[in-house]
Design an enzyme around this catalytic site. Structure first.
Site, mmCIF file in Angstrom:
data_model
loop_
_atom_site.group_PDB
_atom_site.id
_atom_site.type_symbol
_atom_site.label_atom_id
_atom_site.label_comp_id
_atom_site.label_asym_id
_atom_site.label_seq_id
_atom_site.Cartn_x
_atom_site.Cartn_y
_atom_site.Cartn_z
ATOM 1 N N ARG A 174 0.836 -1.220 0.000
ATOM 2 C CA ARG A 174 0.000 0.000 0.000
ATOM 3 C C ARG A 174 0.863 1.259 0.000
ATOM 4 N NH1 ARG A 174 -2.317 -3.819 -0.802
ATOM 5 N NH2 ARG A 174 -4.091 -4.735 0.286
ATOM 6 N N SER B 177 -11.501 0.550 3.446
ATOM 7 C CA SER B 177 -10.724 0.303 4.676
ATOM 8 C C SER B 177 -10.169 1.629 5.180
ATOM 9 C CB SER B 177 -9.555 -0.635 4.393
ATOM 10 O OG SER B 177 -10.042 -1.857 3.936
ATOM 11 N N GLU C 42 -5.706 5.214 6.262
ATOM 12 C CA GLU C 42 -5.347 5.067 4.850
ATOM 13 C C GLU C 42 -5.698 6.325 4.044
ATOM 14 O OE1 GLU C 42 -5.256 0.748 3.283
ATOM 15 O OE2 GLU C 42 -6.870 1.711 2.175
HETATM 16 P P1 NAP Z 1 -9.088 -10.114 4.856
HETATM 17 O O1 NAP Z 1 -9.193 -10.931 3.612
HETATM 18 O O2 NAP Z 1 -9.962 -10.435 6.017
HETATM 19 O O3 NAP Z 1 -7.590 -10.055 5.325
HETATM 20 C C1 NAP Z 1 -7.216 -9.373 6.509
HETATM 21 C C2 NAP Z 1 -5.702 -9.269 6.566
HETATM 22 O O4 NAP Z 1 -5.131 -10.572 6.526
HETATM 23 C C3 NAP Z 1 -5.104 -8.501 5.403
HETATM 24 O O5 NAP Z 1 -3.993 -7.794 5.898
HETATM 25 C C4 NAP Z 1 -4.650 -9.572 4.450
HETATM 26 O O6 NAP Z 1 -3.493 -9.189 3.737
HETATM 27 C C5 NAP Z 1 -4.248 -10.677 5.406
HETATM 28 N N1 NAP Z 1 -4.434 -11.994 4.783
HETATM 29 C C6 NAP Z 1 -5.602 -12.698 4.688
HETATM 30 N N2 NAP Z 1 -5.367 -13.880 4.092
HETATM 31 C C7 NAP Z 1 -4.051 -13.908 3.775
HETATM 32 C C8 NAP Z 1 -3.211 -14.876 3.147
HETATM 33 N N3 NAP Z 1 -3.701 -16.043 2.710
HETATM 34 N N4 NAP Z 1 -1.903 -14.570 3.001
HETATM 35 C C9 NAP Z 1 -1.398 -13.399 3.429
HETATM 36 N N5 NAP Z 1 -2.145 -12.444 4.033
HETATM 37 C C10 NAP Z 1 -3.448 -12.702 4.212
HETATM 38 O O7 NAP Z 1 -9.282 -8.552 4.497
HETATM 39 P P2 NAP Z 1 -10.568 -7.691 4.147
HETATM 40 O O8 NAP Z 1 -10.532 -6.508 4.996
HETATM 41 O O9 NAP Z 1 -11.803 -8.530 4.026
HETATM 42 O O10 NAP Z 1 -10.197 -7.219 2.662
HETATM 43 C C11 NAP Z 1 -10.187 -8.128 1.576
HETATM 44 C C12 NAP Z 1 -9.017 -7.850 0.679
HETATM 45 O O11 NAP Z 1 -9.163 -6.558 0.104
HETATM 46 C C13 NAP Z 1 -7.693 -7.857 1.423
HETATM 47 O O12 NAP Z 1 -6.725 -8.444 0.595
HETATM 48 C C14 NAP Z 1 -7.421 -6.377 1.633
HETATM 49 O O13 NAP Z 1 -6.044 -6.071 1.748
HETATM 50 C C15 NAP Z 1 -8.011 -5.805 0.364
HETATM 51 N N6 NAP Z 1 -8.314 -4.380 0.437
HETATM 52 C C16 NAP Z 1 -7.476 -3.526 -0.195
HETATM 53 C C17 NAP Z 1 -7.667 -2.172 -0.147
HETATM 54 C C18 NAP Z 1 -6.727 -1.259 -0.866
HETATM 55 O O14 NAP Z 1 -5.991 -1.678 -1.744
HETATM 56 N N7 NAP Z 1 -6.682 -0.018 -0.520
HETATM 57 C C19 NAP Z 1 -8.743 -1.657 0.556
HETATM 58 C C20 NAP Z 1 -9.611 -2.564 1.184
HETATM 59 C C21 NAP Z 1 -9.363 -3.925 1.135
HETATM 60 P P3 NAP Z 1 -3.531 -8.226 2.454
HETATM 61 O O15 NAP Z 1 -3.904 -6.871 2.952
HETATM 62 O O16 NAP Z 1 -2.123 -8.301 1.954
HETATM 63 O O17 NAP Z 1 -4.489 -8.782 1.500
#
Ligand code: NAP
Length: 345
Positions: free
Chosen positions: A168, A245, A341
């Site tokens: 990010r 987020s 963020e």
């Molecule tokens: P989530 O899937 O519940 O994941 C929560 C956290 O755990 C995140 O930091 C995610 O890493 C990490 N995680 C989950 N499974 C993983 C795996 N197999 N290996 C490594 N790390 C893992 O998150 P959520 O809030 O529901 O969001 C879904 C996805 O959308 C996530 O990937 C999140 O990062 C992404 N998202 C991105 C943005 C953005 O780009 N600004 C905004 C909102 C959500 P990661 O963050 O590396 O995925």
């Protein structure tokens, strides 16, 4: 703004209601609708004015009125810029909607962006924070950026290493260019490899694909599953204003990670290649008692604690007060710092 005639694409005293997904009130002294690099060149001389780039408004908290010049990016265009034995190269204008770009590439049979479906915002904003989801980051597919250098008044190209992408993060955030619009992304070129492989390791995505009985999903089916998961967890800004987020997932040292795991054995965390630990910020917020809880006219969303929502007519100051309260609660409980963020304008 200097006392000379405004170009016809610049409007003075603009109401910003409806221009950010948190739906906060505010006015901009000047707003320029940017459809070409030529227009940016025309504005490069107005350097005395504070400047900020507005994409889809999905990553901004308006703290009140903005006394400078907002660049509303509306540069359009999507094209197959090239192709070789290994990849398709797709170029898109900074003002294009991100999700629509993802759908368009898939409809054309160019897989590779499917895990990033339904992320709000514009194409130009995507590299600034190196958007990522479900195991894929924009950086995995980035070929180069076309950027306008407002100091020198000319375009330049940044290849992938020059973008210094991290979790990010990018050179834009590292240099503060996202705050003063010294360098403005005008288009993005993606490299979509032909030896495509599905990335379905994340638990939520894997569970959704299993529910749909898709053992070998294609890219479009992965996008559909991502859309379904995100739609269930995240509120539609048109219905419940929000900025996605609100906090970054903190990445802590192995030592702090160990302490936290002793404190909470069920802590959701993931070891990074460098040994540090990435922690789910939403879980920390929930444990600190803020999931589904309001402060004034804003609250932390009941289905996903990481999302701060505007319950109606809130001010930027209320958003910041809630963000502070959540940060304080997480710090008290876990001694972990949450970083917002969105940019506060
Ligand atoms: P989530 O899937 O519940 O994941 C929560 C956290 O755990 C995140 O930091 C995610 O890493 C990490 N995680 C989950 N499974 C993983 C795996 N197999 N290996 C490594 N790390 C893992 O998150 P959520 O809030 O529901 O969001 C879904 C996805 O959308 C996530 O990937 C999140 O990062 C992404 N998202 C991105 C943005 C953005 O780009 N600004 C905004 C909102 C959500 P990661 O963050 O590396 O995925």
């Amino acid at each position: 703004m200097p006392a000379r005639a405004l170009p016809d694409f610049v409007t003075a005293d603009v109401d910003l209601a409806g221009r950010t997904t948190l739906a906060l009130p505010g006015r901009a002294a000047y707003l320029a609708a940017i459809r070409s690099c030529r227009q940016l060149a025309q504005l490069a001389g107005w350097q005395a004015t504070r400047r900020f780039v507005l994409g889809g408004g999905s990553n901004v908290v308006l703290s009140g009125d903005f006394d400078g010049l907002l660049l509303q990016m509306a540069i359009a265009g999507r094209e197959l810029a090239g192709e070789d034995a290994e990849a398709w190269y797709v170029r898109a204008g900074a003002g294009e909607n991100w999700h629509q770009l993802v759908l368009w590439t898939l409809a054309n049979g160019w897989p590779g962006l499917e895990n990033l479906a339904l992320i709000p915002g514009t194409v130009g904003a995507a590299p600034i924070q190196n958007i990522g989801a479900y195991g894929l980051e924009l950086g995995d597919r980035l070929q180069s950026l076309e950027v306008f250098d407002m100091d020198r008044g000319r375009p330049l190209q940044l290849d992938r290493p020059a973008c210094r992408l991290a979790y990010r993060d990018s050179v834009f955030k590292q240099q503060g260019w996202h705050l003063d619009a010294r360098r403005v992304v005008t288009s993005v070129t993606f490299r979509l490899p032909k030896n495509w492989r599905p990335l379905t390791g994340y638990a939520d995505l894997a569970a959704e694909l299993e529910r749909r009985q898709l053992a070998r999903p294609d890219a479009r089916q992965i996008a559909d599953a991502v859309i379904a998961v995100r739609s269930r967890k995240l509120p539609d800004p048109a219905v419940v204003p929000n900025a996605g987020s609100f906090f970054q997932n903190p990445v802590v040292s192995a030592e702090i990670g160990e302490r936290l795991r002793r404190q909470c054995p069920d802590l959701p965390c993931h070891v990074q290649p460098d040994g540090r630990l990435k922690i789910a910020a939403g879980w920390l917020i929930e444990q600190a008692g803020w999931k589904g809880r309001d402060l004034g006219r804003v609250g932390m969303y009941e289905k996903q604690a990481l999302v701060l929502v505007n319950r109606g007519s809130a001010l930027g100051s209320e958003v910041m007060a809630l963000a502070q309260a959540v940060q304080d609660a997480v710090r008290r409980r876990f001694a972990v710092e949450l970083t917002p963020e969105p940019v506060v304008l």
